[in-house]
Motif scaffolding. Structure first.
Motif, PDB file in Angstrom:
ATOM      1  N   ASP A   1      -2.262   4.275   5.314  1.00 44.62           N
ATOM      2  CA  ASP A   1      -1.227   5.016   4.760  1.00 44.62           C
ATOM      3  C   ASP A   1      -0.299   4.403   3.731  1.00 44.62           C
ATOM      4  OD1 ASP A   1       1.009   6.607   4.216  1.00 44.62           O
ATOM      5  OD2 ASP A   1       1.774   6.526   6.302  1.00 44.62           O
ATOM      6  N   PRO A   2      -0.809   4.359   2.415  1.00 46.83           N
ATOM      7  CA  PRO A   2      -0.035   3.558   1.581  1.00 46.83           C
ATOM      8  C   PRO A   2       1.520   3.945   1.352  1.00 46.83           C
ATOM      9  CG  PRO A   2      -1.144   5.211   0.469  1.00 46.83           C
ATOM     10  CD  PRO A   2      -1.630   5.217   1.950  1.00 46.83           C
ATOM     11  N   PHE A   3       2.046   5.049   1.506  1.00 49.65           N
ATOM     12  CA  PHE A   3       3.369   5.365   1.561  1.00 49.65           C
ATOM     13  C   PHE A   3       4.023   4.726   2.505  1.00 49.65           C
ATOM     14  CE2 PHE A   3       6.872   8.738   0.787  1.00 49.65           C
ATOM     15  CZ  PHE A   3       7.242   8.108  -0.299  1.00 49.65           C
ATOM     16  N   GLY A   4       3.732   4.572   3.823  1.00 51.96           N
ATOM     17  CA  GLY A   4       4.261   4.131   4.746  1.00 51.96           C
ATOM     18  C   GLY A   4       4.274   2.603   4.999  1.00 51.96           C
ATOM     19  N   SER A   5       3.390   2.027   4.020  1.00 51.19           N
ATOM     20  CA  SER A   5       3.308   0.389   4.013  1.00 51.19           C
ATOM     21  C   SER A   5       3.987  -0.110   2.644  1.00 51.19           C
ATOM     22  CB  SER A   5       1.957   0.057   4.092  1.00 51.19           C
ATOM     23  OG  SER A   5       1.211   0.550   2.891  1.00 51.19           O
ATOM     24  N   LEU A   6       4.554   1.025   2.024  1.00 49.58           N
ATOM     25  CA  LEU A   6       5.152   0.513   0.678  1.00 49.58           C
ATOM     26  C   LEU A   6       6.692   0.470   0.598  1.00 49.58           C
ATOM     27  CD1 LEU A   6       2.492   1.658  -1.971  1.00 49.58           C
ATOM     28  CD2 LEU A   6       2.765  -0.592  -1.048  1.00 49.58           C
ATOM     29  N   SER A   7       7.411  -0.536   0.652  1.00 51.93           N
ATOM     30  CA  SER A   7       8.841  -0.290   0.738  1.00 51.93           C
ATOM     31  C   SER A   7       9.564   0.794  -0.316  1.00 51.93           C
ATOM     32  CB  SER A   7       9.715  -1.495   0.585  1.00 51.93           C
ATOM     33  OG  SER A   7      11.118  -1.387   0.355  1.00 51.93           O
ATOM     34  N   PRO A   8      10.168   1.825  -0.161  1.00 55.15           N
ATOM     35  CA  PRO A   8      10.734   2.816  -1.195  1.00 55.15           C
ATOM     36  C   PRO A   8      11.718   2.213  -1.881  1.00 55.15           C
ATOM     37  CG  PRO A   8      11.405   3.410   0.924  1.00 55.15           C
ATOM     38  CD  PRO A   8      10.664   2.324   1.284  1.00 55.15           C
ATOM     39  N   ARG A   9      12.457   0.935  -1.540  1.00 55.33           N
ATOM     40  CA  ARG A   9      13.297   0.357  -2.489  1.00 55.33           C
ATOM     41  C   ARG A   9      12.943  -0.749  -2.972  1.00 55.33           C
ATOM     42  NH1 ARG A   9      18.120   0.246   2.431  1.00 55.33           N
ATOM     43  NH2 ARG A   9      18.074   2.577   2.907  1.00 55.33           N
ATOM     44  N   MET A  10      11.782  -1.190  -3.000  1.00 53.45           N
ATOM     45  CA  MET A  10      11.282  -2.190  -3.892  1.00 53.45           C
ATOM     46  C   MET A  10      10.328  -1.657  -5.111  1.00 53.45           C
ATOM     47  SD  MET A  10      10.121  -4.832  -0.962  1.00 53.45           S
ATOM     48  CE  MET A  10       9.625  -6.214  -2.040  1.00 53.45           C
ATOM     49  N   THR A  11      10.483  -2.296  -6.358  1.00 46.77           N
ATOM     50  CA  THR A  11       9.586  -1.772  -7.257  1.00 46.77           C
ATOM     51  C   THR A  11       8.036  -2.383  -7.130  1.00 46.77           C
ATOM     52  OG1 THR A  11       9.586  -4.022  -8.657  1.00 46.77           O
ATOM     53  CG2 THR A  11      11.553  -2.216  -9.029  1.00 46.77           C
ATOM     54  N   VAL A  12       7.197  -1.780  -7.832  1.00 42.29           N
ATOM     55  CA  VAL A  12       5.735  -1.982  -7.446  1.00 42.29           C
ATOM     56  C   VAL A  12       5.718  -3.345  -7.742  1.00 42.29           C
ATOM     57  CG1 VAL A  12       3.529  -1.832  -8.499  1.00 42.29           C
ATOM     58  CG2 VAL A  12       4.855   0.267  -7.985  1.00 42.29           C
ATOM     59  N   GLY A  13       6.137  -4.025  -8.749  1.00 47.64           N
ATOM     60  CA  GLY A  13       6.173  -5.505  -9.165  1.00 47.64           C
ATOM     61  C   GLY A  13       6.653  -6.486  -7.971  1.00 47.64           C
ATOM     62  N   GLN A  14       7.754  -5.987  -7.403  1.00 44.14           N
ATOM     63  CA  GLN A  14       8.310  -6.821  -6.211  1.00 44.14           C
ATOM     64  C   GLN A  14       7.153  -6.498  -4.990  1.00 44.14           C
ATOM     65  OE1 GLN A  14      11.933  -4.480  -6.073  1.00 44.14           O
ATOM     66  NE2 GLN A  14      13.191  -6.265  -7.075  1.00 44.14           N
ATOM     67  N   ILE A  15       6.747  -5.359  -5.003  1.00 44.92           N
ATOM     68  CA  ILE A  15       5.757  -5.151  -3.767  1.00 44.92           C
ATOM     69  C   ILE A  15       4.835  -5.910  -3.891  1.00 44.92           C
ATOM     70  CG2 ILE A  15       4.472  -3.610  -2.733  1.00 44.92           C
ATOM     71  CD1 ILE A  15       6.440  -1.342  -3.310  1.00 44.92           C
ATOM     72  N   VAL A  16       4.078  -6.129  -4.808  1.00 45.35           N
ATOM     73  CA  VAL A  16       2.659  -6.877  -5.244  1.00 45.35           C
ATOM     74  C   VAL A  16       2.946  -8.404  -5.288  1.00 45.35           C
ATOM     75  CG1 VAL A  16       1.103  -7.544  -6.953  1.00 45.35           C
ATOM     76  CG2 VAL A  16       1.824  -5.028  -6.820  1.00 45.35           C
ATOM     77  N   THR A  17       4.148  -8.798  -5.575  1.00 44.45           N
ATOM     78  CA  THR A  17       4.269 -10.298  -5.437  1.00 44.45           C
ATOM     79  C   THR A  17       5.261 -10.872  -4.193  1.00 44.45           C
ATOM     80  OG1 THR A  17       6.353 -10.140  -6.712  1.00 44.45           O
ATOM     81  CG2 THR A  17       4.438 -10.594  -8.022  1.00 44.45           C
ATOM     82  N   GLU A  18       5.561  -9.816  -3.293  1.00 41.20           N
ATOM     83  CA  GLU A  18       6.289 -10.180  -2.158  1.00 41.20           C
ATOM     84  C   GLU A  18       5.434 -11.383  -1.353  1.00 41.20           C
ATOM     85  OE1 GLU A  18       8.463  -8.074   1.655  1.00 41.20           O
ATOM     86  OE2 GLU A  18       6.894  -7.064   0.703  1.00 41.20           O
ATOM     87  N   GLY A  19       4.062 -11.453  -0.985  1.00 33.65           N
ATOM     88  CA  GLY A  19       3.491 -12.129  -0.408  1.00 33.65           C
ATOM     89  C   GLY A  19       3.416 -13.605  -1.165  1.00 33.65           C
ATOM     90  N   LEU A  20       3.639 -13.735  -2.131  1.00 31.24           N
ATOM     91  CA  LEU A  20       3.592 -14.891  -3.052  1.00 31.24           C
ATOM     92  C   LEU A  20       4.891 -15.676  -2.788  1.00 31.24           C
ATOM     93  CD1 LEU A  20       2.038 -13.728  -6.781  1.00 31.24           C
ATOM     94  CD2 LEU A  20       1.171 -14.805  -4.836  1.00 31.24           C
ATOM     95  N   LEU A  21       5.934 -15.062  -2.491  1.00 33.99           N
ATOM     96  CA  LEU A  21       7.326 -15.599  -2.236  1.00 33.99           C
ATOM     97  C   LEU A  21       6.898 -16.544  -0.931  1.00 33.99           C
ATOM     98  CD1 LEU A  21       9.818 -12.825  -2.665  1.00 33.99           C
ATOM     99  CD2 LEU A  21       9.336 -14.861  -4.178  1.00 33.99           C
ATOM    100  N   VAL A  22       6.000 -16.118   0.212  1.00 32.97           N
ATOM    101  CA  VAL A  22       5.973 -16.437   1.355  1.00 32.97           C
ATOM    102  C   VAL A  22       4.771 -17.788   1.146  1.00 32.97           C
ATOM    103  CG1 VAL A  22       5.023 -16.224   3.699  1.00 32.97           C
ATOM    104  CG2 VAL A  22       6.470 -14.431   2.610  1.00 32.97           C
ATOM    105  N   HIS A  23       3.735 -17.298   0.691  1.00 33.16           N
ATOM    106  CA  HIS A  23       2.618 -18.315   0.594  1.00 33.16           C
ATOM    107  C   HIS A  23       2.278 -19.423  -0.658  1.00 33.16           C
ATOM    108  CE1 HIS A  23       0.737 -16.205   4.194  1.00 33.16           C
ATOM    109  NE2 HIS A  23       1.110 -15.130   3.470  1.00 33.16           N
ATOM    110  N   GLU A  24       2.994 -18.800  -1.661  1.00 33.54           N
ATOM    111  CA  GLU A  24       3.106 -19.827  -2.936  1.00 33.54           C
ATOM    112  C   GLU A  24       4.839 -19.878  -3.423  1.00 33.54           C
ATOM    113  OE1 GLU A  24       0.277 -19.544  -5.882  1.00 33.54           O
ATOM    114  OE2 GLU A  24      -1.033 -18.195  -4.707  1.00 33.54           O
TER     115      GLU A  24
END
Length: 543
Positions: A374-397
């Motif tokens: 379910d992509p809609f349920g797993s994507l935060s409605p309050r974040m832009t697409v750019g923020q969603i895509v790069t969120e993991g980089l904040l943790v891992h890089e």
């Protein structure tokens, strides 16, 4: 029934010259461009087209459910009265009562904090004038109407305790609570396996025949249209490009776009991976059990969702896992990723991670990624697409600068065929297919070794599925990725997987090379699944 006949009879719902625009940071997006659609009492009208064609936004506008940045013009006539732009208080007397909608994603539409009974009763009390006691009685009748087993027990349950097919039946029951004139069904069978899908379609056909309501069926699946529809509207880029009786349009389409939709099907076969490639993932005698029921002076029951499963997946290999809803496919995938407690052993890249804790798993998380159903349920409605895509980089890089993260986001969005300019938009501004591409981009930006794809194409039309299959093949070839591909869509599994594992009731009933499974299945259950997927669809009785 011809279009002229429908107009002569008078439409229950008549959409005229409808336009829908969205204001975005990068300009105005014209989602719907002067659309005319009508549906009469007792008629089923299908609206078909690719993701982003405007079919869902057309009906969302008609229901007054557009996002805040949406603007609409035209007319939406319900029994001759224009309801477009009515104040919410007046519109609520119609929507939820006389015009109701089944949404594409039942797990997102149902509130996880409330019982099924409460969620069924609230619209009856709010829109239908029921008392709570009367609503509770009606709620039980509705679950019986939509043929949910043990309805009394299900009323006290929560959405997560139901299967996908049962949740969709609850959504149908909710939409029927106030005896609507018009039922709008937005991709209601998208995430369901072939056998459950057939049951839901039969249920809708039976309910329509008994209740005499008009149905607007939004879908990208032309096989479904062939079964249920009286008339069809084909949409592309926000416009209706062809319309007509279902039988004639599907057998003799005139517009090139309609012909392309009818011809679309995932193609090609995956080359087998040599046996000497290193093993990336290994599961040995895996079992996952859940305690269900129980309570004061009552022993809990145990449900074995996964039962003694063993598998091996090599580098560059795609293992397809298929089976009906509730077969244990998704539970197995999460257990392998150490997201659920389990018995048995799991090895990843040669390391035993069976008992690994959060601290031990954290450095491995970027290498073991999951794309949700379910992509809609797993994507935060309050974040832009750019923020969603790069969120993991904040943790891992964490050492990457904002500019470097943005550059990575642009690159991965291009890889999944999305314009990087879109990274400043929010998830609700995208179609279902586009949202799934965003979810895939979020995973791929971390450059994982293993990706568990849980029904990643279930919300996509066939033309987009072909593109996603090609994308996944390219990413796999370029980066040596290993996929665990969980799906009920056998056509996609056949195109993408080089090994297939068939599950039923938590156990493996058959496994082997893809072509061997599809061409020469051994078990009756496998043969039934393949027959249900491949059969030439016939119209359901009652239409």
């Amino acid at each position: 029934m011809t279009v002229k006949d429908t107009n002569d009879r008078g439409a229950v719902l008549d959409i005229r010259r409808l336009t829908v625009d969205f204001d975005t940071p990068t300009g105005t997006v014209k989602a719907v461009r002067g659309v005319d659609i009508s549906v009469s009492k007792g008629e089923t009208v299908a609206i078909v087209g690719e993701s982003g064609s405007g079919k869902s936004q057309t009906m969302m506008a008609a229901m007054g459910l557009l996002a805040e940045n949406g603007r609409t013009k035209g007319e939406v006539l319900y029994r001759g009265d224009d309801i477009l732009g009515l104040p919410a208080k007046r519109l609520n007397r119609i929507r939820g009562a006389k015009i109701t909608m089944i949404f594409q994603e039942p797990m997102t539409s149902l509130d996880p904090l409330y019982t099924i009974e409460r969620q069924l009763c609230e619209p009856m009390v709010e829109h239908g004038g029921y008392s709570w006691s009367a609503a509770k009685k009606r709620a039980l009748e509705l679950l019986q109407l939509v043929q949910i087993p043990s309805p009394e027990g299900k009323l006290k349950g929560y959405p997560h305790e139901l299967s996908g097919g049962q949740r969709q039946r609850v959504m149908i029951a909710m939409s029927l609570a106030n005896d609507p004139d018009v039922l709008i069904a937005d991709e209601p069978t998208t995430a369901l396996d072939v056998t459950t899908q057939a049951r839901i379609l039969e249920l809708l056909a039976d309910l329509q025949k008994r209740l005499g309501m008009a149905v607007v069926f939004i879908t990208h699946d032309l096989g479904i249209v062939r079964q249920i529809a009286d008339r069809v509207y084909v949409m592309k880029d926000g416009e209706v490009v062809e319309e007509g009786e279902a039988e004639s349009l599907l057998t003799s389409p005139k517009h090139p776009y309609t012909k392309m939709l009818l011809d679309a099907e995932p193609e090609g076969r995956k080359d087998a991976v040599p046996d000497n490639r290193p093993i990336v993932l290994e599961g040995q005698k895996l079992s996952v059990a859940f305690d269900i029921g129980g309570g004061f002076l009552k022993a809990p029951q145990v449900l074995k969702a996964v039962d003694d499963v063993t598998l091996t997946v090599r580098e560059g290999q795609t293992l397809g896992i298929v089976g009906e809803s509730g077969s244990g496919k998704s539970t197995l995938g999460r257990a392998l990723l150490q997201l659920l407690p389990h018995q048995g052993r799991v090895r990843f890249s040669g390391h035993d991670i069976s008992n690994a804790g959060k601290r031990e798993m954290r450095p491995l998380r970027r290498e073991m990624q999951l794309v949700f159903q379910d992509p809609f349920g797993s994507l935060s409605p309050r974040m832009t697409v750019g923020q969603i895509v790069t969120e993991g980089l904040l943790v891992h890089e964490p050492g990457l600068s904002a500019k470097e993260r943005d550059k990575r986001a642009c690159k991965v969005l291009e890889e999944v065929s999305l314009d990087p300019v879109m990274r400043n938009r929010y998830p609700h501004e995208f179609s279902g297919g586009q949202r799934q591409r965003i979810a895939i981009a979020r995973t791929m930006v971390l450059k994982p070794k293993l990706v568990v794809l849980d029904e990643p194409t279930s919300a996509l039309d066939r033309t987009i599925q072909k593109q996603i299959v090609e994308l996944l093949r390219k990413l796999q070839a370029d980066h040596g990725l290993t996929y665990l591909f969980i799906s009920h869509d056998l056509a996609v599994v056949r195109a993408l997987a080089d090994q297939v594992m068939v599950m039923q009731h938590g156990r493996i009933v058959e496994a082997g090379e893809t072509e061997a499974i599809f061409e020469h299945p051994v078990k009756d259950y496998t043969r039934e699944l393949i027959a249900a997927a491949w059969q030439n669809l016939e119209p359901i009785s009652g239409n």
